[in-house]
Scaffold this active site. Structure first.
Site: not given
Length: 244
Positions: A125, A183, A214
């Protein structure tokens, strides 16, 4: 390998930063990986990831990426309150502060007898972005970036001309970029921008898009994909054994 862990407080230009060191119990000098967390800092899934990597013969350093804004040891919850606080911290910290954090961690690792002097970066991330950012430092010997956010959008604060992606031509080490096709934080157009910019700047990188959402590495929550996570750990371990 059996591992040990301890916390260490490092002095940075923007204040004290706690890091957690995971490393093999057996004596020796091992290559190091700076492992950058999500916006929630060192949650239990991040700690488990660090242990997996360390158990394959690495020193793994996990920093508190938002040390300027939180008491030492702060871990944010995987809920709306934690997400709001983490995002607020993300947009409050200039990229230049991560650069100075990185240098302090590299200097620390290279001064330790348990480190071989070889250093890589890895993250998920925003941590994927920070692992990419760390690769701008010539002391970093390889970067493995998982679903890096804010690279394509240039939304993190910094001095003019210092956005991470636009500086990718400065990267000297090999890189691996991993994204989930489902994502929502990094659109297909965003992924193409990252890929094309890195290609245009002749960065040495591998690219992998998988059918995942994600945070598919996080072993808490509905988006976890255990099979893909295992594959990525294997890929990362092989990559760092070769680069470091």
């Amino acid at each position: 390998m059996i591992i040990q862990r301890h916390n260490k407080t490092l002095s940075t230009p923007t204040g004290d930063m706690q890091v957690t060191v995971y490393r093999p119990v057996d004596e020796g000098a091992y290559p190091a990986i700076i492992f950058y967390s999500e916006i929630f800092q060192q949650t239990t899934p991040i700690a488990r990831s660090a242990k997996i990597l360390a158990g394959h013969g690495f020193v793994v350093l996990v920093p508190e990426i938002f040390h300027e804004f939180n008491p030492e040891g702060t871990v944010l919850a995987y809920d709306d309150e934690g997400k709001d606080k983490g995002n607020a911290d993300k947009f409050a910290k200039p990229l230049e502060s991560y650069d100075s954090d990185n240098q302090v961690m590299i200097d620390y690792l290279k001064s330790q007898p348990f480190c071989s002097g070889k250093v890589g970066s890895m993250g998920v991330c925003i941590g994927g972005h920070l692992a990419f950012r760390a690769a701008l430092n010539p002391s970093v010997d390889g970067a493995f970036c998982l679903y890096a956010t804010d690279l394509h959008s240039n939304t993190l604060p910094c001095n003019e001309g210092n956005q991470t992606l636009e500086r990718c031509g400065d990267i000297q080490c090999e890189m691996v970029m991993v994204f989930g096709k489902q994502d929502p934080h990094v659109s297909p157009e965003g992924r193409r921008l990252i890929h094309n910019t890195m290609s245009d700047n002749q960065v040495n990188f591998s690219w992998l898009e998988v059918n995942a959402q994600h945070a598919f590495m996080r072993d808490e929550g509905d988006r976890y994909d255990a099979a893909l996570a295992l594959q990525m750990y294997r890929n990362a371990v092989d990559f760092f054994h070769r680069c470091l």
